[in-house]
Motif scaffolding. Structure first.
Motif, PDB file in Angstrom:
ATOM      1  N   PHE A 226      33.327  -4.658  99.413  1.00 51.68           N
ATOM      2  CA  PHE A 226      32.203  -5.351 100.063  1.00 51.68           C
ATOM      3  C   PHE A 226      32.711  -5.866 100.941  1.00 51.68           C
ATOM      4  N   ALA A 227      33.982  -7.126 100.984  1.00 54.28           N
ATOM      5  CA  ALA A 227      34.538  -7.323 102.092  1.00 54.28           C
ATOM      6  C   ALA A 227      35.294  -6.113 102.866  1.00 54.28           C
TER       7      ALA A 227
ATOM      8  N   GLU B 189      34.966  -5.586  89.082  1.00 55.77           N
ATOM      9  CA  GLU B 189      34.524  -7.161  89.855  1.00 55.77           C
ATOM     10  C   GLU B 189      35.100  -6.524  91.223  1.00 55.77           C
ATOM     11  N   GLU B 190      36.604  -7.029  91.142  1.00 57.24           N
ATOM     12  CA  GLU B 190      37.815  -7.093  92.163  1.00 57.24           C
ATOM     13  C   GLU B 190      37.515  -5.907  93.129  1.00 57.24           C
TER      14      GLU B 190
ATOM     15  N   GLN C  65      27.031  -7.772  91.963  1.00 56.87           N
ATOM     16  CA  GLN C  65      27.757  -7.666  92.921  1.00 56.87           C
ATOM     17  C   GLN C  65      27.523  -7.701  94.180  1.00 56.87           C
TER      18      GLN C  65
ATOM     19  N   PRO D  48      27.140 -12.063  96.534  1.00 57.78           N
ATOM     20  CA  PRO D  48      28.353 -12.167  97.775  1.00 57.78           C
ATOM     21  C   PRO D  48      28.449 -11.579  98.998  1.00 57.78           C
ATOM     22  N   PHE D  49      28.192  -9.799  98.978  1.00 58.16           N
ATOM     23  CA  PHE D  49      27.934  -9.462 100.675  1.00 58.16           C
ATOM     24  C   PHE D  49      27.127  -9.303 100.867  1.00 58.16           C
TER      25      PHE D  49
ATOM     26  N   VAL E  20      34.836  -3.928  93.461  1.00 57.20           N
ATOM     27  CA  VAL E  20      33.130  -3.931  94.617  1.00 57.20           C
ATOM     28  C   VAL E  20      33.866  -4.992  95.493  1.00 57.20           C
ATOM     29  N   ARG E  21      34.544  -5.936  94.837  1.00 59.87           N
ATOM     30  CA  ARG E  21      33.849  -7.473  96.136  1.00 59.87           C
ATOM     31  C   ARG E  21      35.363  -6.628  97.126  1.00 59.87           C
ATOM     32  N   LEU E  22      36.601  -6.276  96.856  1.00 61.94           N
ATOM     33  CA  LEU E  22      37.288  -5.579  98.264  1.00 61.94           C
ATOM     34  C   LEU E  22      36.726  -4.763  98.986  1.00 61.94           C
TER      35      LEU E  22
ATOM     36  N   ARG F 171      44.852 -10.161  99.574  1.00 61.46           N
ATOM     37  CA  ARG F 171      44.300  -9.353  97.796  1.00 61.46           C
ATOM     38  C   ARG F 171      45.209  -8.033  97.339  1.00 61.46           C
TER      39      ARG F 171
ATOM     40  N   THR G 251      32.228  -5.900 105.620  1.00 67.43           N
ATOM     41  CA  THR G 251      31.989  -7.135 105.779  1.00 67.43           C
ATOM     42  C   THR G 251      32.756  -6.779 107.565  1.00 67.43           C
TER      43      THR G 251
END
Length: 465
Positions: A302-303, A295-296, A365, A368-369, A298-300, A267, A306
């Motif tokens: 959070f990934a 959004e992408e 957001q 998903p985290f 924030v997703r990155l 990604r 994790t």
């Protein structure tokens, strides 16, 4: 694992040329012969997420319509009218505390009136009043996250991670005679030491994956990246050797972990490749690793959190979703207006409802985290069992620039220290500092009597009856 009798250290890593990758929890890391029951408590992780500009539900109109806090307290609360509705699947791990104030963010002198946006972030995790200065002689307090990081720093390679979504690298003075340091971070390692926040996911990935260290120069790392290869290509020998020594369950867990590492890396490569095409960008001054999409991005981030927690690379993360005064728009929220302007809603119901859409989008957001933490095995449970997520804002009704009835919630069971599944209404005038002091007690600071401007503690585990 108990067939082979192998035992791995929790600090075991995969090594290649210029690359070191920490491992996730494996059954082989359990004490020999005793299984999981012989372990001490699993490591407790802490995530502190700040949003700016308060919440629609902190206005009189928004409070009446439960745009933030649910209408009922206790365990029978209803999230559907609120900006927290995306967290419905995680109700049992939510602890919502409404009615809290942040008095240390209020102006203490006439000169400070109007400067709320330029001191609020500094107060969020310190609960101390910032010294008004445009120069380098800043002073506020040590933040909650850094108190915990100081306690666990010997246990992990990275004491803490400070992450942000917007540009928070503005030097010098901001407005109302406040240093930009107060606006640009929520982490303070001492009352006079603000910590910089990382905006670029590539920088975070390289730090977590150990690419920054090792035998390679910066030029050699850049050359490898230009080859569009994975760091896993340099770990093939060590990962294959480890797999041969593991039991079936641990092999599957290791494979899932390496697949996740590769997916995050892929990604990042897609984002960087697009940003280097020369096509017009929404964020032209942002680093190549920063997606234009909020959004992408924030997703990155959070990934990456994790990933860091699953490998126990760090146990403390602060995450700043915005910068005070930002007029970024969030069309995916269902409303495309600028954030800061919308927050000054003039008490008009339609404008408050627009702000509520932005609030709900930001909270969404997080869902998903929480799902990723819940899906990741960790010792005798999941990462969500062993994590405390704190989300809030030091501002209440942004139209009034006040700091009363601020939005705030917790998620996760914190190694069993937090029951969850409850909405708690604080007594009028209760400071957020009281809640943060109680959180510090959950984190092991039993002998700490005060924090910031606290005047007591707050019971986060009352009966749900």
């Amino acid at each position: 694992m108990f067939v082979t009798g192998m035992h791995l250290s929790r600090r075991a890593v995969l090594r290649g040329i210029g690359v070191t990758l920490a491992l996730p929890w494996l059954d082989a890391m359990a004490p020999a012969g005793g299984g999981l029951r012989a372990q001490t408590a699993p490591p407790l992780r802490l995530v502190c997420i700040e949003n700016v500009h308060g919440a629609a539900g902190s206005s009189a109109f928004g409070a009446e319509r439960h745009l933030w806090a649910p209408g009922r307290t206790g365990s029978t609360f209803d999230l559907r009218p609120t900006s927290l509705r995306s967290l419905e699947a995680f109700k049992d791990v939510l602890t919502i505390v409404s009615g809290l104030d942040v008095p240390s963010a209020e102006p203490f002198t006439a000169r400070e009136i109007g400067g709320d946006h330029f001191r609020s972030s500094a107060v969020f995790l310190t609960q101390a009043h910032p010294k008004q200065t445009p120069g380098p002689d800043v002073e506020v307090g040590t933040s909650l996250d850094q108190l915990y990081a100081r306690r666990v720093r010997r246990e992990t390679p990275i004491p803490s991670l400070q992450l942000s979504i917007e540009d928070v690298n503005q030097a010098g003075g901001c407005q109302y005679d406040y240093s930009c340091a107060y606006v640009d971070t929520i982490s303070w390692s001492s009352p006079t030491t603000p910590l910089p926040m990382i905006r670029d996911p590539r920088v975070v990935f390289d730090e977590i994956a150990g690419v920054v260290g090792g035998d390679l120069t910066a030029a050699e790392r850049a050359e490898r990246r230009a080859e569009d290869r994975s760091i896993l290509d340099w770990l093939t020998t060590s990962s294959a050797a480890l797999r041969r020594r593991l039991g079936a369950g641990d092999r599957a867990r290791l494979d899932d972990y390496l697949t996740n590492v590769r997916e995050i890396e892929r990604r990042l490569q897609v984002v960087e490749a697009w940003n280097r095409t020369g096509e017009p960008r929404e964020l032209p001054s942002a680093p190549d690793g920063v997606p234009d999409s909020f959004e992408e991005h924030v997703r990155l981030m959070f990934a990456l959190q994790t990933l860091a927690f699953s490998a126990d690379v760090t146990r403390v993360v602060t995450f700043k979703l915005g910068r005070d005064g930002s007029n970024r728009a969030y069309p995916a929220s269902g409303f495309g207006g600028p954030f800061h302007n919308t927050s000054h809603h003039g008490a008009r119901p339609e404008r408050i409802l627009d702000l509520a859409k932005i609030n709900a989008h930001h909270v969404a957001q997080v869902a998903p985290f929480l799902g990723a933490l819940q899906a990741t095995a960790d010792a005798d449970g999941t990462l969500l069992d062993h994590t405390l997520v704190l989300y809030g804002s030091p501002m209440g009704d942004p139209n009034l620039h006040n700091h009363r009835n601020v939005p705030f919630f917790l998620a996760g069971h914190a190694n069993g220290a937090l029951g969850g599944g409850v909405h708690l209404a604080a007594a009028r005038g209760t400071s957020l500092a009281n809640v943060l002091l109680s959180i510090l007690h959950l984190l092991g600071f039993d002998d700490l009597e005060t924090f910031g401007d606290s005047d007591g503690t707050f019971d986060l585990n009352p009966s749900k009856a």
